[in-house]
Design a protein around this motif. Structure first.
Motif, PDB file in Angstrom:
ATOM      1  N   ARG A  32       1.009  -5.470 -15.568  1.00  0.00           N
ATOM      2  CA  ARG A  32       0.316  -6.714 -15.866  1.00  0.00           C
ATOM      3  C   ARG A  32      -1.170  -6.456 -15.955  1.00  0.00           C
ATOM      4  O   ARG A  32      -1.792  -5.932 -15.026  1.00  0.00           O
ATOM      5  CB  ARG A  32       0.599  -7.742 -14.764  1.00  0.00           C
ATOM      6  CG  ARG A  32      -0.034  -9.105 -14.972  1.00  0.00           C
ATOM      7  CD  ARG A  32       0.458 -10.019 -13.864  1.00  0.00           C
ATOM      8  NE  ARG A  32      -0.038 -11.376 -14.022  1.00  0.00           N
ATOM      9  CZ  ARG A  32      -0.955 -11.926 -13.240  1.00  0.00           C
ATOM     10  NH1 ARG A  32      -1.487 -11.203 -12.272  1.00  0.00           N
ATOM     11  NH2 ARG A  32      -1.330 -13.175 -13.419  1.00  0.00           N
ATOM     12  N   ASP A  33      -1.788  -6.831 -17.082  1.00  0.00           N
ATOM     13  CA  ASP A  33      -3.210  -6.611 -17.305  1.00  0.00           C
ATOM     14  C   ASP A  33      -3.995  -7.776 -16.711  1.00  0.00           C
ATOM     15  O   ASP A  33      -4.080  -8.847 -17.290  1.00  0.00           O
ATOM     16  CB  ASP A  33      -3.499  -6.501 -18.805  1.00  0.00           C
ATOM     17  CG  ASP A  33      -4.962  -6.160 -19.087  1.00  0.00           C
ATOM     18  OD1 ASP A  33      -5.721  -6.029 -18.114  1.00  0.00           O
ATOM     19  OD2 ASP A  33      -5.321  -6.025 -20.268  1.00  0.00           O
ATOM     20  N   ASP A  84      -0.337 -15.162 -18.266  1.00  0.00           N
ATOM     21  CA  ASP A  84       0.865 -14.333 -18.326  1.00  0.00           C
ATOM     22  C   ASP A  84       1.694 -14.635 -19.571  1.00  0.00           C
ATOM     23  O   ASP A  84       2.324 -13.730 -20.124  1.00  0.00           O
ATOM     24  CB  ASP A  84       1.693 -14.541 -17.057  1.00  0.00           C
ATOM     25  CG  ASP A  84       0.957 -14.078 -15.816  1.00  0.00           C
ATOM     26  OD1 ASP A  84       0.529 -12.907 -15.792  1.00  0.00           O
ATOM     27  OD2 ASP A  84       0.768 -14.879 -14.888  1.00  0.00           O
ATOM     28  N   ASN A  87      -0.111 -12.744 -22.299  1.00  0.00           N
ATOM     29  CA  ASN A  87       0.193 -11.316 -22.186  1.00  0.00           C
ATOM     30  C   ASN A  87       1.588 -11.001 -22.713  1.00  0.00           C
ATOM     31  O   ASN A  87       1.815  -9.963 -23.354  1.00  0.00           O
ATOM     32  CB  ASN A  87       0.080 -10.870 -20.729  1.00  0.00           C
ATOM     33  CG  ASN A  87      -1.356 -10.668 -20.282  1.00  0.00           C
ATOM     34  OD1 ASN A  87      -2.235 -10.426 -21.100  1.00  0.00           O
ATOM     35  ND2 ASN A  87      -1.600 -10.781 -18.987  1.00  0.00           N
TER      36      ASN A  87
END
Length: 338
Positions: A32-33, A84, A87
Protein backbone atom coordinates in the motif's frame (compact mmCIF):
# COMPACT_ATOMS: atom_id res chain seq x y z
CA UNK A 1 -1.74 10.64 -10.18
CA UNK A 2 -4.38 10.23 -7.49
CA UNK A 3 -5.10 13.98 -7.55
CA UNK A 4 -5.65 13.75 -11.29
CA UNK A 5 -8.23 11.02 -10.63
CA UNK A 6 -10.10 13.35 -8.27
CA UNK A 7 -10.02 16.16 -10.83
CA UNK A 8 -11.24 13.80 -13.54
CA UNK A 9 -14.14 12.78 -11.33
CA UNK A 10 -15.09 16.42 -10.88
CA UNK A 11 -15.24 16.87 -14.65
CA UNK A 12 -17.20 13.66 -15.19
CA UNK A 13 -19.71 14.54 -12.50
CA UNK A 14 -20.26 17.93 -14.05
CA UNK A 15 -21.06 16.40 -17.43
CA UNK A 16 -23.68 13.99 -16.18
CA UNK A 17 -27.27 15.23 -17.46
CA UNK A 18 -13.72 -20.59 -5.16
CA UNK A 19 -15.07 -21.94 -8.10
CA UNK A 20 -12.76 -24.54 -9.60
CA UNK A 21 -10.00 -24.17 -7.00
CA UNK A 22 -7.74 -26.52 -8.96
CA UNK A 23 -7.18 -23.70 -11.41
CA UNK A 24 -6.86 -20.98 -8.78
CA UNK A 25 -3.83 -18.72 -9.07
CA UNK A 26 -1.53 -17.76 -6.20
CA UNK A 27 -2.16 -14.72 -4.06
CA UNK A 28 -0.63 -11.51 -5.32
CA UNK A 29 0.49 -8.99 -2.69
CA UNK A 30 0.55 -5.26 -3.32
CA UNK A 31 2.29 -2.86 -0.96
CA UNK A 32 0.00 0.00 0.00
CA UNK A 33 1.46 3.34 -1.11
CA UNK A 34 0.87 5.63 1.86
CA UNK A 35 2.47 8.57 0.06
CA UNK A 36 -0.48 8.92 -2.31
CA UNK A 37 -3.03 11.40 -0.99
CA UNK A 38 -6.27 12.77 -2.38
CA UNK A 39 -7.90 15.96 -1.16
CA UNK A 40 -11.61 16.17 -0.41
CA UNK A 41 -13.77 17.27 -3.32
CA UNK A 42 -16.29 20.09 -3.36
CA UNK A 43 -19.38 19.52 -5.49
CA UNK A 44 -22.23 21.88 -6.22
CA UNK A 45 -25.82 21.02 -5.37
CA UNK A 46 -26.51 20.55 -9.08
CA UNK A 47 -23.64 18.06 -9.39
CA UNK A 48 -24.90 16.01 -6.46
CA UNK A 49 -28.43 16.04 -7.83
CA UNK A 50 -27.39 15.07 -11.36
CA UNK A 51 -25.11 12.22 -10.31
CA UNK A 52 -27.57 10.79 -7.78
CA UNK A 53 -30.54 11.06 -10.18
CA UNK A 54 -28.71 9.45 -13.11
CA UNK A 55 -27.27 6.68 -10.92
CA UNK A 56 -30.68 5.96 -9.40
CA UNK A 57 -32.13 5.63 -12.90
CA UNK A 58 -29.51 3.01 -13.78
CA UNK A 59 -29.95 1.08 -10.53
CA UNK A 60 -33.73 1.08 -10.93
CA UNK A 61 -33.31 -0.73 -14.26
CA UNK A 62 -31.35 -3.57 -12.62
CA UNK A 63 -32.88 -6.55 -10.87
CA UNK A 64 -32.11 -7.39 -7.27
CA UNK A 65 -29.91 -10.18 -8.68
CA UNK A 66 -27.52 -9.09 -11.42
CA UNK A 67 -25.97 -11.61 -13.82
CA UNK A 68 -22.42 -10.88 -14.93
CA UNK A 69 -19.79 -12.57 -17.09
CA UNK A 70 -16.12 -12.91 -16.09
CA UNK A 71 -13.40 -11.71 -16.04
CA UNK A 72 -14.02 -9.30 -13.18
CA UNK A 73 -12.68 -8.15 -9.84
CA UNK A 74 -14.78 -8.59 -6.70
CA UNK A 75 -14.27 -5.96 -3.99
CA UNK A 76 -15.28 -5.97 -0.31
CA UNK A 77 -15.98 -3.14 2.15
CA UNK A 78 -14.49 0.30 1.39
CA UNK A 79 -15.96 2.41 4.21
CA UNK A 80 -15.01 5.81 2.89
CA UNK A 81 -11.30 5.03 2.37
CA UNK A 82 -11.04 6.98 -0.87
CA UNK A 83 -7.24 6.89 -1.10
CA UNK A 84 -7.33 3.10 -1.06
CA UNK A 85 -10.04 3.03 -3.72
CA UNK A 86 -7.89 5.26 -5.93
CA UNK A 87 -4.84 3.06 -5.33
CA UNK A 88 -6.90 0.02 -6.31
CA UNK A 89 -7.90 1.60 -9.61
CA UNK A 90 -4.31 2.70 -10.29
CA UNK A 91 -2.93 -0.79 -9.63
CA UNK A 92 -5.67 -2.99 -11.09
CA UNK A 93 -7.28 -0.79 -13.74
CA UNK A 94 -10.34 1.40 -14.04
CA UNK A 95 -13.73 0.84 -15.65
CA UNK A 96 -14.48 0.20 -18.43
CA UNK A 97 -11.17 -1.62 -19.08
CA UNK A 98 -11.54 -3.57 -15.84
CA UNK A 99 -14.93 -4.93 -14.75
CA UNK A 100 -15.71 -4.63 -11.03
CA UNK A 101 -18.26 -6.11 -8.66
CA UNK A 102 -18.39 -4.08 -5.44
CA UNK A 103 -20.18 -5.83 -2.58
CA UNK A 104 -21.30 -2.78 -0.59
CA UNK A 105 -20.40 -0.64 2.43
CA UNK A 106 -19.06 2.32 0.49
CA UNK A 107 -19.88 4.81 3.24
CA UNK A 108 -19.47 5.27 7.03
CA UNK A 109 -16.46 5.14 9.36
CA UNK A 110 -13.92 6.51 6.86
CA UNK A 111 -13.44 10.24 6.26
CA UNK A 112 -14.22 10.36 2.52
CA UNK A 113 -17.49 8.50 2.01
CA UNK A 114 -18.84 11.22 -0.29
CA UNK A 115 -15.82 10.98 -2.57
CA UNK A 116 -16.08 7.18 -2.71
CA UNK A 117 -19.75 7.10 -3.56
CA UNK A 118 -19.60 9.96 -6.06
CA UNK A 119 -16.73 8.33 -7.94
CA UNK A 120 -18.43 4.93 -8.02
CA UNK A 121 -21.79 6.43 -9.04
CA UNK A 122 -20.10 8.37 -11.85
CA UNK A 123 -18.43 5.23 -13.18
CA UNK A 124 -21.78 3.43 -12.97
CA UNK A 125 -23.47 6.13 -15.03
CA UNK A 126 -20.74 6.12 -17.67
CA UNK A 127 -20.15 2.36 -17.84
CA UNK A 128 -23.22 0.59 -16.39
CA UNK A 129 -22.22 -2.85 -17.67
CA UNK A 130 -18.65 -2.62 -16.38
CA UNK A 131 -19.23 -1.87 -12.72
CA UNK A 132 -21.74 -3.55 -10.42
CA UNK A 133 -22.53 -1.86 -7.12
CA UNK A 134 -24.31 -4.09 -4.61
CA UNK A 135 -25.98 -2.84 -1.48
CA UNK A 136 -24.33 -3.25 1.90
CA UNK A 137 -25.87 -2.93 5.33
CA UNK A 138 -24.35 0.56 5.58
CA UNK A 139 -26.38 1.63 2.55
CA UNK A 140 -29.42 1.65 4.86
CA UNK A 141 -30.60 4.96 6.32
CA UNK A 142 -30.87 3.82 9.93
CA UNK A 143 -27.28 2.54 9.77
CA UNK A 144 -25.44 5.32 7.97
CA UNK A 145 -27.21 7.91 10.07
CA UNK A 146 -25.49 6.32 13.08
CA UNK A 147 -22.04 5.41 11.76
CA UNK A 148 -20.82 8.58 10.04
CA UNK A 149 -22.23 9.25 6.57
CA UNK A 150 -25.03 11.50 7.81
CA UNK A 151 -22.60 13.62 9.82
CA UNK A 152 -20.18 13.80 6.89
CA UNK A 153 -22.97 15.11 4.65
CA UNK A 154 -23.89 17.79 7.20
CA UNK A 155 -20.27 18.87 7.66
CA UNK A 156 -19.16 18.70 4.02
CA UNK A 157 -22.27 20.14 2.36
CA UNK A 158 -23.31 23.23 4.33
CA UNK A 159 -27.05 24.06 4.46
CA UNK A 160 -28.13 21.22 2.14
CA UNK A 161 -26.32 18.26 3.71
CA UNK A 162 -29.46 16.63 5.10
CA UNK A 163 -31.25 17.04 1.77
CA UNK A 164 -28.38 15.43 -0.15
CA UNK A 165 -28.15 12.62 2.44
CA UNK A 166 -31.84 11.87 1.92
CA UNK A 167 -31.31 11.77 -1.86
CA UNK A 168 -28.55 9.21 -1.40
CA UNK A 169 -30.88 7.04 0.69
CA UNK A 170 -33.49 6.95 -2.08
CA UNK A 171 -30.75 5.93 -4.49
CA UNK A 172 -29.42 3.26 -2.12
CA UNK A 173 -32.93 1.77 -2.00
CA UNK A 174 -32.51 0.84 -5.68
CA UNK A 175 -29.13 -0.90 -5.39
CA UNK A 176 -29.11 -4.61 -6.36
CA UNK A 177 -28.59 -7.11 -3.56
CA UNK A 178 -26.60 -9.87 -5.21
CA UNK A 179 -24.54 -10.71 -8.30
CA UNK A 180 -24.12 -14.07 -10.05
CA UNK A 181 -20.91 -14.57 -12.00
CA UNK A 182 -21.21 -17.08 -14.87
CA UNK A 183 -24.05 -18.83 -12.97
CA UNK A 184 -21.48 -20.33 -10.55
CA UNK A 185 -20.24 -17.62 -8.16
CA UNK A 186 -22.81 -15.89 -5.95
CA UNK A 187 -21.83 -12.53 -4.45
CA UNK A 188 -23.54 -10.49 -1.76
CA UNK A 189 -22.56 -8.20 1.09
CA UNK A 190 -23.57 -10.18 4.17
CA UNK A 191 -24.53 -13.77 3.62
CA UNK A 192 -27.32 -16.29 3.27
CA UNK A 193 -30.95 -16.25 4.29
CA UNK A 194 -33.30 -19.06 5.34
CA UNK A 195 -35.81 -17.40 2.99
CA UNK A 196 -33.53 -17.91 -0.04
CA UNK A 197 -34.94 -21.01 -1.72
CA UNK A 198 -34.17 -20.32 -5.39
CA UNK A 199 -32.32 -17.56 -7.22
CA UNK A 200 -35.65 -16.48 -8.67
CA UNK A 201 -36.58 -15.36 -5.17
CA UNK A 202 -34.01 -12.61 -5.72
CA UNK A 203 -34.63 -12.00 -9.41
CA UNK A 204 -38.32 -11.39 -8.79
CA UNK A 205 -37.83 -9.22 -5.70
CA UNK A 206 -39.27 -5.75 -6.29
CA UNK A 207 -37.33 -2.51 -5.87
CA UNK A 208 -36.93 0.05 -4.39
CA UNK A 209 -36.35 -1.67 -1.06
CA UNK A 210 -36.88 0.87 1.70
CA UNK A 211 -35.25 0.34 5.09
CA UNK A 212 -35.17 -3.48 5.07
CA UNK A 213 -35.36 -4.95 8.56
CA UNK A 214 -36.46 -8.57 8.02
CA UNK A 215 -36.68 -11.12 5.24
CA UNK A 216 -34.38 -12.23 2.43
CA UNK A 217 -32.90 -8.81 1.61
CA UNK A 218 -32.19 -7.87 5.22
CA UNK A 219 -30.62 -11.28 5.86
CA UNK A 220 -28.32 -11.03 2.83
CA UNK A 221 -27.11 -7.62 3.99
CA UNK A 222 -26.42 -8.69 7.59
CA UNK A 223 -25.75 -12.45 7.84
CA UNK A 224 -22.39 -14.00 8.83
CA UNK A 225 -20.96 -17.52 8.58
CA UNK A 226 -19.97 -19.26 11.80
CA UNK A 227 -18.44 -22.77 11.70
CA UNK A 228 -19.50 -23.34 15.32
CA UNK A 229 -23.20 -23.04 14.41
CA UNK A 230 -25.04 -26.09 13.11
CA UNK A 231 -27.67 -24.39 10.96
CA UNK A 232 -29.13 -20.96 11.80
CA UNK A 233 -28.80 -18.71 14.81
CA UNK A 234 -29.98 -15.15 15.49
CA UNK A 235 -27.08 -12.72 14.94
CA UNK A 236 -25.51 -10.77 17.79
CA UNK A 237 -25.53 -7.80 15.43
CA UNK A 238 -29.22 -7.37 16.16
CA UNK A 239 -30.26 -8.08 12.58
CA UNK A 240 -30.07 -11.15 10.32
CA UNK A 241 -28.59 -14.56 11.16
CA UNK A 242 -25.37 -16.49 11.51
CA UNK A 243 -25.23 -19.75 9.58
CA UNK A 244 -23.19 -22.93 9.72
CA UNK A 245 -21.09 -24.75 7.14
CA UNK A 246 -23.87 -27.27 6.50
CA UNK A 247 -26.05 -24.37 5.34
CA UNK A 248 -23.31 -23.28 2.91
CA UNK A 249 -23.06 -26.80 1.50
CA UNK A 250 -26.84 -27.08 1.15
CA UNK A 251 -27.27 -23.70 -0.54
CA UNK A 252 -24.44 -24.30 -3.01
CA UNK A 253 -25.92 -27.66 -4.00
CA UNK A 254 -29.49 -26.36 -4.20
CA UNK A 255 -28.65 -23.24 -6.20
CA UNK A 256 -26.02 -24.91 -8.38
CA UNK A 257 -23.25 -22.50 -7.39
CA UNK A 258 -19.65 -23.43 -6.61
CA UNK A 259 -18.55 -20.44 -4.55
CA UNK A 260 -20.06 -17.71 -2.37
CA UNK A 261 -18.14 -14.43 -2.09
CA UNK A 262 -19.20 -12.02 0.62
CA UNK A 263 -17.78 -9.13 2.66
CA UNK A 264 -19.18 -7.52 5.83
CA UNK A 265 -16.48 -8.64 8.31
CA UNK A 266 -13.03 -7.16 8.79
CA UNK A 267 -10.34 -9.84 8.32
CA UNK A 268 -6.83 -9.09 9.53
CA UNK A 269 -5.28 -10.74 6.48
CA UNK A 270 -7.94 -9.41 4.09
CA UNK A 271 -9.78 -12.68 3.52
CA UNK A 272 -11.20 -15.70 5.33
CA UNK A 273 -12.08 -19.07 3.74
CA UNK A 274 -14.57 -21.53 5.26
CA UNK A 275 -16.48 -24.71 4.41
CA UNK A 276 -14.11 -26.48 2.06
CA UNK A 277 -13.40 -23.29 0.10
CA UNK A 278 -17.06 -22.80 -0.79
CA UNK A 279 -17.27 -19.40 0.92
CA UNK A 280 -14.75 -16.57 0.96
CA UNK A 281 -15.03 -13.39 3.01
CA UNK A 282 -13.08 -10.41 1.67
CA UNK A 283 -12.39 -7.01 3.19
CA UNK A 284 -10.94 -4.26 0.99
CA UNK A 285 -10.14 -1.42 3.41
CA UNK A 286 -6.49 -1.76 4.57
CA UNK A 287 -5.51 -0.18 7.90
CA UNK A 288 -9.21 0.05 8.69
CA UNK A 289 -10.17 3.45 10.13
CA UNK A 290 -6.42 4.01 10.71
CA UNK A 291 -6.88 1.95 13.87
CA UNK A 292 -5.92 -1.55 12.72
CA UNK A 293 -2.90 -2.84 10.80
CA UNK A 294 -4.99 -5.18 8.68
CA UNK A 295 -4.32 -6.14 5.09
CA UNK A 296 -7.04 -5.88 2.45
CA UNK A 297 -8.00 -8.21 -0.37
CA UNK A 298 -9.90 -8.32 -3.65
CA UNK A 299 -10.57 -11.36 -5.83
CA UNK A 300 -9.75 -11.52 -9.53
CA UNK A 301 -12.03 -13.95 -11.37
CA UNK A 302 -10.80 -15.03 -14.81
CA UNK A 303 -12.75 -16.39 -17.78
CA UNK A 304 -12.46 -19.97 -16.50
CA UNK A 305 -13.60 -18.95 -12.98
CA UNK A 306 -10.10 -19.31 -11.59
CA UNK A 307 -9.64 -17.14 -8.50
CA UNK A 308 -6.61 -14.98 -7.71
CA UNK A 309 -6.41 -13.23 -4.37
CA UNK A 310 -4.81 -9.80 -4.57
CA UNK A 311 -3.70 -8.58 -1.13
CA UNK A 312 -3.01 -4.95 -0.25
CA UNK A 313 -0.51 -5.04 2.62
CA UNK A 314 0.14 -1.82 4.58
CA UNK A 315 3.69 -0.62 5.03
CA UNK A 316 4.22 -1.14 8.74
CA UNK A 317 6.87 -2.76 11.00
CA UNK A 318 6.16 -6.45 11.65
CA UNK A 319 2.85 -6.20 9.79
CA UNK A 320 3.08 -9.78 8.50
CA UNK A 321 3.63 -11.07 12.03
CA UNK A 322 0.66 -9.04 13.32
CA UNK A 323 -1.60 -10.35 10.56
CA UNK A 324 -0.55 -13.93 11.21
CA UNK A 325 -1.12 -13.64 14.96
CA UNK A 326 -4.55 -12.01 14.51
CA UNK A 327 -5.70 -14.16 11.62
CA UNK A 328 -9.39 -14.02 12.40
CA UNK A 329 -12.60 -12.22 11.52
CA UNK A 330 -13.49 -9.17 13.55
CA UNK A 331 -16.05 -9.45 16.35
CA UNK A 332 -19.57 -8.92 15.00
CA UNK A 333 -20.40 -6.64 17.92
CA UNK A 334 -18.19 -4.01 16.26
CA UNK A 335 -21.05 -3.28 13.84
CA UNK A 336 -24.52 -3.80 15.25
CA UNK A 337 -28.02 -2.41 15.45
CA UNK A 338 -29.15 -1.32 18.87
Amino acid sequence: MAEEEGIALKKEASNVDTAREARSKPTRSVKRDRAVAVHKMKYSKEEYENVIYEAQTVFASEKALVDIDPPCIVVGDLHGQFNDLINMFILLGRPPDTVYVFTGDYVDRGMMSLECIMLLFTYKILYPENIILLRGNHEIARVNKKYGFYDECLQSIPKIGEEIWAMFQRCFNNLPISALIATKILCMHGGLSPSLITLDDLRRHSKPIRNPFRGIVNDMLWADPDPSVFEWKTSARGSGFVFGTNVIDDVCARLGVELIIRAHQMCFDGYWVVSGKKLITIFSAPMYCNLYKNAACVLKVDETLGIQMVAFVPESPKVEQIIEEKNRVWDTSFDCIE
